[in-house]
Design an enzyme around this catalytic site. Structure first.
Site, mmCIF file in Angstrom:
data_model
loop_
_atom_site.group_PDB
_atom_site.id
_atom_site.type_symbol
_atom_site.label_atom_id
_atom_site.label_comp_id
_atom_site.label_asym_id
_atom_site.label_seq_id
_atom_site.Cartn_x
_atom_site.Cartn_y
_atom_site.Cartn_z
ATOM 1 N N LYS A 1 0.845 -1.201 0.000
ATOM 2 C CA LYS A 1 0.000 0.000 0.000
ATOM 3 C C LYS A 1 0.880 1.251 0.000
ATOM 4 O O LYS A 1 0.678 2.153 -0.793
ATOM 5 C CB LYS A 1 -0.901 -0.020 1.238
ATOM 6 C CG LYS A 1 -1.852 1.132 1.354
ATOM 7 C CD LYS A 1 -2.795 0.936 2.523
ATOM 8 C CE LYS A 1 -3.735 2.130 2.655
ATOM 9 N NZ LYS A 1 -4.682 1.953 3.780
ATOM 10 N N GLU B 1 10.774 -4.712 4.026
ATOM 11 C CA GLU B 1 10.892 -6.109 3.609
ATOM 12 C C GLU B 1 10.470 -6.265 2.152
ATOM 13 O O GLU B 1 11.144 -6.920 1.350
ATOM 14 C CB GLU B 1 10.011 -7.011 4.479
ATOM 15 C CG GLU B 1 10.317 -7.004 5.963
ATOM 16 C CD GLU B 1 9.444 -6.018 6.729
ATOM 17 O OE1 GLU B 1 9.169 -4.921 6.196
ATOM 18 O OE2 GLU B 1 9.053 -6.350 7.856
ATOM 19 N N GLY C 1 -4.675 -1.968 5.417
ATOM 20 C CA GLY C 1 -3.848 -3.068 4.927
ATOM 21 C C GLY C 1 -4.395 -4.429 5.299
ATOM 22 O O GLY C 1 -4.598 -5.297 4.457
ATOM 23 N N ARG C 2 -4.748 -4.601 6.590
ATOM 24 C CA ARG C 2 -5.173 -5.929 7.036
ATOM 25 C C ARG C 2 -6.590 -6.262 6.587
ATOM 26 O O ARG C 2 -7.096 -7.336 6.865
ATOM 27 C CB ARG C 2 -5.026 -6.041 8.553
ATOM 28 C CG ARG C 2 -5.693 -4.957 9.341
ATOM 29 C CD ARG C 2 -5.262 -5.006 10.791
ATOM 30 N NE ARG C 2 -5.733 -3.840 11.525
ATOM 31 C CZ ARG C 2 -5.061 -2.691 11.603
ATOM 32 N NH1 ARG C 2 -3.891 -2.575 10.971
ATOM 33 N NH2 ARG C 2 -5.532 -1.657 12.263
ATOM 34 N N GLU D 1 -3.496 -6.439 15.606
ATOM 35 C CA GLU D 1 -3.038 -5.164 15.036
ATOM 36 C C GLU D 1 -4.180 -4.137 15.047
ATOM 37 O O GLU D 1 -3.947 -2.939 15.042
ATOM 38 C CB GLU D 1 -2.507 -5.347 13.612
ATOM 39 C CG GLU D 1 -1.803 -4.091 13.055
ATOM 40 C CD GLU D 1 -0.985 -4.365 11.807
ATOM 41 O OE1 GLU D 1 -1.517 -4.177 10.692
ATOM 42 O OE2 GLU D 1 0.185 -4.752 11.941
ATOM 43 N N HIS E 1 -1.374 -31.914 20.620
ATOM 44 C CA HIS E 1 -0.038 -32.443 20.954
ATOM 45 C C HIS E 1 0.942 -31.293 21.137
ATOM 46 O O HIS E 1 2.148 -31.468 21.003
ATOM 47 C CB HIS E 1 0.422 -33.381 19.830
ATOM 48 C CG HIS E 1 -0.570 -34.459 19.545
ATOM 49 N ND1 HIS E 1 -0.560 -35.681 20.198
ATOM 50 C CD2 HIS E 1 -1.652 -34.470 18.720
ATOM 51 C CE1 HIS E 1 -1.598 -36.403 19.767
ATOM 52 N NE2 HIS E 1 -2.268 -35.700 18.868
ATOM 53 N N LYS F 1 10.213 0.019 13.355
ATOM 54 C CA LYS F 1 10.753 0.363 12.020
ATOM 55 C C LYS F 1 11.828 1.437 12.160
ATOM 56 O O LYS F 1 12.895 1.350 11.565
ATOM 57 C CB LYS F 1 9.626 0.850 11.108
ATOM 58 C CG LYS F 1 8.641 -0.227 10.675
ATOM 59 C CD LYS F 1 7.556 0.360 9.760
ATOM 60 C CE LYS F 1 6.524 -0.701 9.365
ATOM 61 N NZ LYS F 1 5.442 -0.147 8.522
HETATM 62 O O1 F6P Z 1 2.095 -4.417 9.916
HETATM 63 C C1 F6P Z 1 2.173 -3.051 9.655
HETATM 64 C C2 F6P Z 1 1.662 -2.792 8.253
HETATM 65 O O2 F6P Z 1 1.589 -1.435 8.023
HETATM 66 C C3 F6P Z 1 0.310 -3.454 8.011
HETATM 67 O O3 F6P Z 1 -0.751 -2.693 8.501
HETATM 68 C C4 F6P Z 1 0.339 -3.617 6.517
HETATM 69 O O4 F6P Z 1 -0.615 -4.568 6.090
HETATM 70 C C5 F6P Z 1 1.776 -4.091 6.308
HETATM 71 O O5 F6P Z 1 2.525 -3.364 7.278
HETATM 72 C C6 F6P Z 1 2.317 -3.901 4.911
HETATM 73 O O6 F6P Z 1 2.209 -2.543 4.556
HETATM 74 P P1 F6P Z 1 2.303 -2.159 2.980
HETATM 75 O O7 F6P Z 1 1.120 -2.790 2.314
HETATM 76 O O8 F6P Z 1 2.258 -0.660 2.947
HETATM 77 O O9 F6P Z 1 3.589 -2.724 2.458
#
Ligand code: F6P
Length: 547
Positions: A208, A214, A268-269, A354, A385, A513
């Site tokens: 987003k 990452e 995002g989530r 979150e 288990h 971060k």
């Molecule tokens: O976990 C933090 C967060 O901002 C989430 O809310 C989001 O889904 C994820 O990192 C990835 O963010 P982006 O889609 O901006 O890469």
């Protein structure tokens, strides 16, 4: 500026007083008092059946929880969200992921025409991409048809699609394989690309913000993998982006026509329903992706129209609050007795923790009640288990959601019968437990002498009284899965509304971060006295090893 007022209610104090009787009482006794308990404390809607009769609650207490929801004007908050009010007030954004699964005419009632057009064009792009890929008509730089898609993203830009793809294996088309890459650990990408042919691999960069460390590093490494394997070729057709940050996607080198939109009013989530779901749509086909949206839309309608006492997300939300805020059970075990939902607990950790893992209300004041539970779990019967020993015999009571399909997803029907028997047995055992008396009787029956009976019996006692829901469906189809995902999305939304907090921001992830960047700078040779001796010592140790 949408800033909800904090509403008061006497119900929490009444519920606190009532909790004591339940902590000393017995769920099993509640069944003895009401022969219709299973019928009364269960609900069937939108292809889902929820049995909440093993919860530690009675009708009167449920009434108080519902009265509390009325006092907080929950129905108005629900209306506000679907109307596009900026309920995510700390980011001044609406929360409209649900509109992406609504019919176009409903979108037009809430969104301006230009946004409706953007949604429509994104859907058409998704549909045509799926078609081209499935027909072998999407060609890579060397003229070979794409055979593999690798979706790079993390958090909400990864979990929903990956979990749903795993859950819907029977619905996968066989032409194009869809892979996921989320973690920054180099072994993840190394493992992924080792099995892929760069000539026939399409990379989806899903982010987003297009700023997540990452995702960017994985995307850069994927790009250099393609460049080094396809020297002299134009690799731009090997990249598609899904992002709200078009400038950064263009700067990365992705063509404008290969960028699908994300909007700031889709968290995002909660973004699976947007083009973030593209990898899933490629895996299961666009029509099945539309079925997934339809199942979620079924729950959206249910949430907005059912009275609170017959509203599945509301009931799950209130029962969860009763357990965590009043009975003091501050974890939640998600136990899918359904192999295809094995990744579902991990997905719910982000959706739940979150969203509601917060401590201040809308006005920034500390919330007295406990908020989001610690969500964990794994597929059954594996959990039996792993952590079920603790759930049966520790001093902590951990409420559980058992999730199970009533029909087998394979031809191994006897396996399924055993799976179901285990699922039902676990919720029963958690509820009834084993008294000292019955532990002793059991040992006597086994022929132990009285001294050994006295010695061993306390070790066999299980206090029981551990509450659970059992959510069942007939068969895990895209529509049913969409309903399950939306059910939990709205459970979390309703809980946030009851805690009067903002479920839709995530400021808590910022510090990690920021410090990550500071530590990277120190690893690059900069000084930073603000870091603790521990962290500095660890960095020194790492650098010595790396050298
Ligand atoms: O976990 C933090 C967060 O901002 C989430 O809310 C989001 O889904 C994820 O990192 C990835 O963010 P982006 O889609 O901006 O890469």
């Amino acid at each position: 500026m949408y800033l909800p007022s904090i509403k008061q209610s006497i119900q929490p104090s009444l519920l606190t007083a009532k909790a004591k009787q339940f902590l000393q009482g017995s769920i099993a006794k509640l069944f003895a008092e009401d022969s219709q308990r299973f019928e009364t404390f269960s609900l069937e809607r939108c292809n889902l059946f929820l049995d909440y009769s093993k919860q530690n609650i009675d009708a009167d207490t449920l009434k108080h929880l519902l009265a509390w929801a009325e006092d907080l004007q929950l129905e108005q908050t629900i209306k506000d969200m679907f109307a596009g009010k900026k309920i995510n007030h700390t980011e001044n954004r609406a929360v409209l992921h649900s509109i992406l699964r609504a019919p176009a005419e409903q979108q037009q009632q809430v969104l301006p025409a230009d946004l409706c057009a953007e949604i429509e064009s994104a859907n058409l792009k998704m549909q045509s991409l799926c078609k081209r890929l499935h027909r072998g008509e999407y060609m890579g730089a060397t003229g070979l048809a794409i055979t593999d898609v690798i979706a790079i993203g993390i958090g909400g830009s990864y979990y929903g699609a990956k979990v749903s793809q795993e859950a819907l294996k029977p619905f996968h088309q066989q032409l194009v394989k869809v892979h996921y890459l989320s973690n920054i650990d180099g072994s993840a990408i190394a493992e992924k690309i080792a099995s892929l042919n760069p000539q026939t691999t399409l990379v989806l960069v899903i982010s987003k913000t297009f700023s997540t460390q990452e995702t960017l590093l994985n995307a850069k490494s994927a790009k250099s993998w393609l460049q080094s394997n396809l020297p002299g070729y134009d690799i731009s057709e090997h990249f598609i982006a899904v992002s709200s940050n078009v400038d950064k996607a263009l700067a990365f080198g992705i063509k404008n026509e290969n960028i699908l939109p994300m909007w700031d009013w889709v968290g995002g989530r909660f973004s699976l329903w947007s083009a973030v779901g593209l990898p899933l749509a490629i895996a299961i086909g666009y029509e099945n992706f539309q079925q997934l949206r339809a199942g979620a839309y079924d729950i959206d309608k249910h949430l907005q129209t059912a009275k609170l006492s017959e509203n599945m997300p509301v009931l799950m939300a209130l029962l969860g609050i009763w357990n965590s805020c009043f009975l003091g059970h501050q974890s939640l075990a998600i136990l899918p007795y359904e192999h295809s939902l094995r990744a579902f607990p991990g997905y719910l950790q982000q959706v739940d923790m979150e969203s509601n893992g917060k401590r201040v209300d809308h006005l920034g004041n500390e919330i007295e009640l406990a908020t989001a539970p610690i969500v964990f779990g794994q597929e059954g019967t594996n959990g039996q288990h792993a952590f079920m020993q603790l759930m049966h015999q520790s001093k902590q009571i951990i409420p559980a959601d058992f999730i199970v399909s009533l029909t087998s997803g394979s031809d191994y029907h006897h396996h399924h019968t055993l799976l179901i028997a285990n699922c039902f047995a676990q919720s029963e055992a958690l509820m009834v437990g084993k008294s000292l008396e019955s532990a002793k009787q059991e040992l006597v029956m086994q022929g132990l002498n009285s001294q050994d009976v006295e010695r061993l019996a306390p070790h066999k006692v299980m206090p029981g009284n551990s509450p659970s829901n059992t959510l069942t469906f007939n068969h895990l189809t895209p529509r049913v899965l969409g309903a399950v995902l939306a059910l939990y999305e709205h459970k979390v939304f309703v809980q946030g509304a009851m805690w009067q907090l903002n479920s839709f921001d995530q400021w808590g992830v910022e510090l990690g971060k920021q410090l990550g960047n500071s530590i990277l700078a120190v690893m690059g040779g900069e000084d930073n006295d603000a870091l603790s001796a521990s962290t500095k010592g660890l960095i020194t140790k790492y650098l010595a090893k790396r050298a």
